[in-house]
Design an enzyme around this catalytic site. Structure first.
Site, PDB file in Angstrom:
ATOM      1  N   GLU A   1       5.451   6.790   1.127  1.00  0.00           N
ATOM      2  CA  GLU A   1       5.940   5.517   1.653  1.00  0.00           C
ATOM      3  C   GLU A   1       5.348   4.373   0.845  1.00  0.00           C
ATOM      4  O   GLU A   1       4.130   4.232   0.758  1.00  0.00           O
ATOM      5  CB  GLU A   1       5.518   5.349   3.122  1.00  0.00           C
TER       6      GLU A   1
ATOM      7  N   LYS B   1      -0.494  14.425  10.574  1.00  0.00           N
ATOM      8  CA  LYS B   1       0.673  14.353   9.708  1.00  0.00           C
ATOM      9  C   LYS B   1       1.654  15.506   9.962  1.00  0.00           C
ATOM     10  O   LYS B   1       2.704  15.570   9.328  1.00  0.00           O
ATOM     11  CB  LYS B   1       0.236  14.348   8.237  1.00  0.00           C
TER      12      LYS B   1
ATOM     13  N   ARG C   1       0.862  -1.175   0.000  1.00  0.00           N
ATOM     14  CA  ARG C   1       0.000   0.000   0.000  1.00  0.00           C
ATOM     15  C   ARG C   1       0.902   1.229   0.000  1.00  0.00           C
ATOM     16  O   ARG C   1       2.086   1.144   0.316  1.00  0.00           O
ATOM     17  CB  ARG C   1      -0.922   0.016   1.221  1.00  0.00           C
TER      18      ARG C   1
ATOM     19  N   ASN D   1       1.417   5.143   1.465  1.00  0.00           N
ATOM     20  CA  ASN D   1       1.021   6.122   2.462  1.00  0.00           C
ATOM     21  C   ASN D   1       1.826   7.385   2.165  1.00  0.00           C
ATOM     22  O   ASN D   1       2.754   7.352   1.362  1.00  0.00           O
ATOM     23  CB  ASN D   1       1.306   5.592   3.868  1.00  0.00           C
TER      24      ASN D   1
END
Lengths: 346, 319
Positions: A265, A317, A223, A225
């Site tokens: 990421e 974040k 995945r 990110n």
């Protein structure tokens, strides 16, 4: 594949830059104008040639410099590597996974030969050549997970599977987006995801955990990110907050293009065969907004995502202090016309 | 590097007891098989001329042996057909398909001591678990119960491997396993693992709970034919098909036989992969899985077709 490794730094004078080829292959993560959490896991199967997911593991032009930066961080703070004793089977599993993948996909740079349990490993870019006995800790200069973890880009953690849960029982973590291995070591899946806003209420972690507990050997998943970082710095750890935290106060609408970096990421998870554990790899890609705007489509999309981001996510974040400046810098690329779905550059 | 399905051939067959055969499987292309963790199983697909049987079998060999996998198959009197096919039709050289190993019965690496309890063919997952235990130097005891001396599969090998740590209980000699006695003398931090007939699994779980063992220290695995039952029909909302589920066939198998694409993994109600959404049921769902919570079972909105059935005149699922 020809790879020219760059000489560059991720601290002090920050000489890190992406070549035009590296910009072209940057794993831009936003297919839509709005971003919210989802269980965005997909099979980690080979992607387009030249892309960041062409191979099981991605080695790019920053490989040598990134491994050097990792060595600096580990020398300053040896606690960035930690492993509980029951992870030894998993450590060998990870060493095998990484060596097999590198030797197979980058034969000009890495060579592995196996004679029964006696393995010879050559890492040409880092000038490493060793012969050791697979499974015998004493034949390597350090634990197998640290040994191989120093020779691969990105952060790696080993998850032990027990009691229908996953526990972070080992890690080599030097390029993290403000989380601490020492704080999280030994935690369960729900515990280490505890601080993430919104997603718990959406039931995302329960579904993700069930999915991961069922993951099979040979069928890895991935995945993407993202977050943002000021200056191309890999080590944005809580331990060294005083070295990078204040950089967030220095962003203006004039310098945002150069200072603000999108940090993507590529997270991949692999079932480990002997230990029945999982290894979780977090590979960080950095790009300045200026370089991102090489492709105006990306800058336009980035503008909308950042402008409309849920306030809880912006807070989590750590974007709040410079979000307005970055949005203002990006706004010149956005004509307001609709953008079709997809992450493509053009 | 996807290994979802591997073509293998049978390299050797050995009769171990009157009811159990040991099969050695190697890759058809001569390559290596993946290493695995003790307690793992594979699903073997057998092509019986149009009908495909899929059965899960524990891997018994050393996890480090990547040249061959070893499974043992007990001939099941009341079988859906897979074990009888393995016994009567599969010969040395036969081609089969297997999945990559999956582990729903792994040793807990934080355990201070491990008590392994096997009944009959339930010994198979422990054959590979014992390799992990030996490699890691864990403390353990093995308790193995079987009907009569000729049914004690691998007992000689286990005596040699485990020495005094192995205890054997032969029913025909009148020697019974006293589960309460075994569990009550264990130190704190011990984990217990049981694999065997349903009654034995239930007795170990009940005794351990009764003695106050924490739930996460109790591990069980039960392979065997999923309970059969009355035949029923299932209607599929997406394809409009209607599928008959015979009494001796699982709903999953019946769906597969009808050509329905459905994801599955353990085929034993443990992994959750085949979870199917129930849109309507005018009777009762017979849940036999360990995956859904009691609340989910009671809601009647989901079922595991690998082991669960229905007693009704109309069942509609979202497939």
């Amino acid at each position: 594949m020809a790879l020219a490794f760059k000489k560059e730094t991720f601290r002090d004078d920050y000489t890190y830059r992406n070549s035009p080829e590296a910009i072209r292959r940057f794993p831009f993560p936003f297919p839509e104008d709005r971003y919210m959490y989802s269980v965005n896991m997909e099979p980690h199967v080979p992607g387009a040639k030249g892309s960041a997911v062409e191979h099981i593991l991605d080695v790019d032009e920053h490989y040598v410099a990134e491994c050097a930066d990792k060595a600096i961080t580990l020398a300053q703070d040896p606690g960035r590597y930690a492993a509980l004793p029951h992870t030894m089977d998993a450590q060998w599993d990870v060493l095998e996974l990484i060596m097999d993948a590198l030797a197979n996909d980058y034969p000009e740079q890495f060579k592995l030969s196996k004679n029964g349990n006696v393995w010879s490993w050559e890492n040409k870019p880092l000038n490493i050549k060793d012969t050791f006995t697979f499974g015998d800790r004493d034949t390597l200069p350090m634990e197998p997970f640290e040994y191989i973890g120093r020779q691969i880009q990105g952060d790696w953690t080993i998850l032990d599977q027990r009691d229908n849960d996953l526990y972070v029982d080992a890690g080599i973590v030097t390029s993290q987006a403000d989380w601490s291995l020492m704080f999280d070591a030994g935690m369960s899946f729900m515990q280490w995801h505890g601080p993430v806003p919104q997603a718990h209420e959406m039931g995302i972690f329960e579904r993700a955990l069930k999915y991961l507990l069922n993951m099979q050997y040979g069928s890895p998943v991935r995945r993407f990110n993202w977050t943002m970082t000021i200056n191309p710095r890999l080590d944005t750890s809580p331990e060294n907050y005083e070295q990078w935290g204040q950089d967030r106060n220095t962003v203006t609408p004039q310098n945002a293009g150069e200072k603000v970096h999108l940090r993507v990421e590529l997270q991949t998870l692999y079932r480990l065969p002997r230990s029945n554990g999982i290894v979780f790899s977090i590979r960080c890609y950095l790009i300045s907004l200026e370089d991102l705007a090489t492709y105006p489509r990306w800058a336009k999309r980035m503008h909308r995502v950042l402008r409309d981001l849920h306030p809880d996510l912006a807070e989590y974040k750590g974007l709040v202090k410079y979000r307005d400046a970055a949005v203002q810098w990006l706004s010149k690329f956005d004509d307001g016309a609709p953008l079709e779905l997809g992450t493509q550059a053009e | 590097m996807s290994l979802n399905s591997v073509n293998v051939k049978v390299a050797a067959i050995e009769r171990v007891t009157p009811l159990v055969k040991h099969f050695t499987l190697v890759r058809e292309d001569g390559g290596k098989l993946p290493p695995f963790s003790g307690g793992s199983h594979i699903v073997v697909s057998m092509d019986a001329g149009g009908k495909v049987y899929r059965n899960a079998y524990s891997l018994m060999g050393s996890p480090e042996d990547t040249d061959a996998y070893h499974i043992s198959v007990r001939r099941q009197e009341r079988s859906r057909g897979g074990s009888v096919f393995m016994h009567d039709k599969v010969t040395e050289g036969s081609a089969l398909q297997i999945t990559a190993p999956t582990n729903l019965f792994a040793i807990s690496r934080m355990g201070r001591k491990h008590v392994l309890i096997a009944g009959g063919i339930g010994i198979t997952p422990f054959m590979s678990q014992l390799h992990d235990i030996a490699r890691n130097g864990f403390d353990y005891e093995l308790h193995y119960a079987f009907r009569s001396p000729e049914h004690g599969a691998f007992s000689d090998q286990l005596k040699a491997r485990c020495g005094e740590r192995a205890h054997f209980y032969v029913d025909s000699n009148g020697k019974k396993l006293d589960i309460r006695e075994v569990l009550s003398r264990q130190p704190l931090g011990t984990h217990v693992y049981v694999c065997g007939p349903g009654t034995m699994v239930a007795a170990v779980l009940e005794t351990a709970r009764d003695l106050g063992w924490p739930e996460r220290h109790i591990h069980s695995e039960q392979f065997g034919a999923p309970p059969g039952g009355e035949p029923f029909k299932v209607a599929l909302a997406k394809s409009g098909l209607e599928v008959e589920v015979p009494g001796d066939t699982s709903m999953l198998q019946a769906l597969e036989d009808a050509g329905v694409e459905i994801d599955s993994l353990c085929r034993g109600g443990a992994c959750g992969r085949c979870m199917t959404e129930v849109l309507a049921c005018d009777g009762e769902l017979l849940h036999h899985d360990d995956y859904l919570s009691e609340a989910e079972k009671a809601s009647g909105k989901k079922m595991m077709p690998c082991v669960s059935r229905a007693r009704c005149t109309h069942l509609l699922v979202n497939l």
